[in-house]
Design an enzyme around this catalytic site. Structure first.
Site, PDB file in Angstrom:
ATOM      1  N   GLN A 147       0.930  -1.291   0.087  1.00  0.00           N
ATOM      2  CA  GLN A 147      -0.049   0.038   0.143  1.00  0.00           C
ATOM      3  C   GLN A 147       0.775   1.462   0.037  1.00  0.00           C
ATOM      4  OE1 GLN A 147      -3.596  -0.132  -0.511  1.00  0.00           O
ATOM      5  NE2 GLN A 147      -2.953  -1.884  -0.876  1.00  0.00           N
ATOM      6  N   HIS A 198       1.481   3.541  -3.127  1.00  0.00           N
ATOM      7  CA  HIS A 198       0.529   4.208  -3.792  1.00  0.00           C
ATOM      8  C   HIS A 198       1.139   5.847  -3.993  1.00  0.00           C
ATOM      9  CE1 HIS A 198      -3.590   2.741  -4.402  1.00  0.00           C
ATOM     10  NE2 HIS A 198      -3.341   1.781  -3.464  1.00  0.00           N
ATOM     11  N   GLU A 224      -7.742   3.672   7.227  1.00  0.00           N
ATOM     12  CA  GLU A 224      -8.461   3.306   6.124  1.00  0.00           C
ATOM     13  C   GLU A 224      -8.525   1.752   5.778  1.00  0.00           C
ATOM     14  OE1 GLU A 224      -8.415   4.372   1.050  1.00  0.00           O
ATOM     15  OE2 GLU A 224      -6.693   4.544   2.456  1.00  0.00           O
ATOM     16  N   HIS A 225      -7.557   1.171   5.451  1.00  0.00           N
ATOM     17  CA  HIS A 225      -7.536  -0.202   5.564  1.00  0.00           C
ATOM     18  C   HIS A 225      -6.853  -0.905   6.805  1.00  0.00           C
ATOM     19  CE1 HIS A 225      -6.449   1.338   1.432  1.00  0.00           C
ATOM     20  NE2 HIS A 225      -7.576   0.667   1.266  1.00  0.00           N
ATOM     21  N   ASP A 280      -8.822  -3.906  -3.030  1.00  0.00           N
ATOM     22  CA  ASP A 280      -8.618  -2.741  -3.870  1.00  0.00           C
ATOM     23  C   ASP A 280      -9.168  -3.185  -5.528  1.00  0.00           C
ATOM     24  OD1 ASP A 280      -7.615  -0.997  -2.229  1.00  0.00           O
ATOM     25  OD2 ASP A 280      -5.511  -1.407  -2.710  1.00  0.00           O
ATOM     26  N   HIS A 333     -46.398  28.648  12.657  1.00  0.00           N
ATOM     27  CA  HIS A 333     -46.695  27.122  12.855  1.00  0.00           C
ATOM     28  C   HIS A 333     -48.016  26.803  13.441  1.00  0.00           C
ATOM     29  CE1 HIS A 333     -42.373  27.463  11.675  1.00  0.00           C
ATOM     30  NE2 HIS A 333     -42.212  26.349  11.753  1.00  0.00           N
TER      31      HIS A 333
END
Length: 435
Positions: free
Chosen positions: A250, A253, A318-319, A352, A412
């Site tokens: 990862q 990336h 995230e992961h 992914d 109202h």
């Protein structure tokens, strides 16, 4: 007590980088709003060296991209898309419209209504990340979105055939070869040649993420996303090589991608660090992965599973790859994560690319309050009400009248009172209340 064998970047430096991105994006979006297509073209030439009369791909160009791929390539794309489509359909089926009689004569309900138009960004400047097309376009189409427009940057000076194929096979209605802030701005603001959308989705670099953040409100977005994050939670049941592989897998990336090991084993922690150095000597993407690891990598050793759980929820990654004696402990107890990958037989790359869950996930601790992209993100759950009998409206109206009086909202209250007079037969004075 948790101890760090390696720490990541200083938060002040990260904040300064975010500030500079924010300032740049603000200027680009203002230019697009003012000059439309001309600004989009200038930005595309500046950042992607890419200029053409119309950034939308023609049917002939799409067919040409498909023809450049082998039968195996196309079959592999179709297989991955079927997994994503299948899971998205199950998610959609779990979302039911509701209609219920809550009081005699009072009907309340909600409908799940698809967004009318969505813009899907597919990153692809460095790598042709075709999987992002599955995750956004397919999921929007399963939700029932009528118009899906996609943007992806040129790859090596032309539309990336694999990305175009994935967009087309997923069901995109419009395909643009356009990247970066210029793509996000064009989709959200609209130009002479690109009609504005109602919602933006899809991952991207820091500039793309910031553009989505600044445009949120003008359009909807899937979530606030930053650089890819991965957290590996492991104990002595696995070895350093598999932990290192999952971290670097990862980290490649981008140089700003955090990769963190959380473990109860000091020996595993040190073995993982050694294995990372070994793999960085042979990994083809080592130049990027090394920068990410050296700047943002962390190794944390904890005393117990309970402490790992607390740290994992603090990190809110995230992961989260869990390779421990009892991975389900984290499934049952962990609350802050984008997606869990439980056991050594699965991994983040499966999520992914192919297994079927969506890979557009929350980063920068957003997992504390949101999950990732899924079919429900493209649906608006809208309520409605019906009152079928005179008795029901008189009953509800009396309560409403008194509650409005408590708040001092005479207008109202009169909305309730006129119905009590007409349908309940009570002589309620104008702007009075039903006792």
């Amino acid at each position: 007590m948790a101890k760090w064998l390696k720490r990541g970047a200083d938060s002040a430096a990260v904040a300064e980088g975010d500030r500079q991105v924010r300032y740049s994006v603000e200027g680009m979006l203002a230019d697009i709003a003012a000059r439309g297509d001309a600004a989009v073209r200038d930005l595309s030439v500046k950042f992607d060296k890419w200029d053409r009369a119309d950034y939308r791909l023609t049917d002939a160009e799409i067919r040409d991209c498909l023809a450049q791929l082998s039968t195996r390539d196309l079959d592999d794309i179709r297989f991955a898309q079927e997994q994503v489509r299948n899971f998205a359909r199950h998610q959609r089926e779990a979302l039911r419209d509701v209609e219920v009689e809550t009081l005699p004569g009072v009907i309340l309900g909600h409908k799940n209504i698809p967004v009318n138009s969505v813009g899907c960004y597919v990153p692809g400047g460095k790598y042709p990340l075709l999987a992002s097309a599955h995750m956004s376009v397919l999921t929007a189409k399963v939700a029932g979105v009528p118009r899906v427009a996609t943007c992806a940057p040129p790859y090596q000076g032309k539309p990336a055939p694999a990305i175009v194929a994935a967009q087309h096979l997923a069901g995109a209605d419009e395909i643009y070869c356009l990247g970066g802030v210029q793509a996000i701005g064009a989709l959200a603001i609209g130009t002479e040649s690109i009609a504005a959308v109602d919602m933006l989705v899809g991952p991207g670099n820091a500039y793309v993420a910031e553009a989505k953040r600044q445009l949120f409100g003008r359009v909807g977005i899937d979530l606030f996303a930053g650089p890819t994050e991965t957290l590996v939670i492991a104990d002595e049941t696995v070895d350093g090589e598999i932990c290192a592989t999952d971290l670097l897998g990862q980290a490649e990336h981008g140089p700003d991608s955090p990769a963190i090991l959380l473990t109860t084993s000091d020996a595993l922690a040190r073995d993982t660090i050694d294995q990372i150095e070994r793999l960085l000597g042979i990994l083809p993407t080592a130049a990027v992965a090394r920068r990410a690891w050296e700047t943002h990598g962390e190794v944390i050793v904890c005393d117990s599973e309970a402490e790992m759980l607390r740290e994992a929820d603090r990190i809110a990654s995230e992961h989260v790859q869990v390779m421990t004696r009892d991975p389900d402990y984290f499934l049952k107890n962990m609350t802050n994560y984008g997606a869990l990958f439980l056991g050594p037989r699965t991994n983040v790359s499966y999520g992914d690319k192919v297994i079927g869950t969506n890979h557009t996930l929350p980063t920068k601790k957003a997992a504390r309050y949101t999950g990732g992209l899924w079919v429900g993100k493209f649906l608006k759950t809208c309520t409605y009400q019906k009152v079928l009998t005179d008795e029901a409206t008189a009953l509800v109206g009396a309560y409403c009248s008194r509650l409005c009086a408590l708040e001092g909202f005479a207008g109202h209250g009169e909305q309730a009172n006129i119905r009590v007079r007409r349908y309940g037969g009570l002589n309620v004075p104008y702007a009075g209340r039903v006792e």
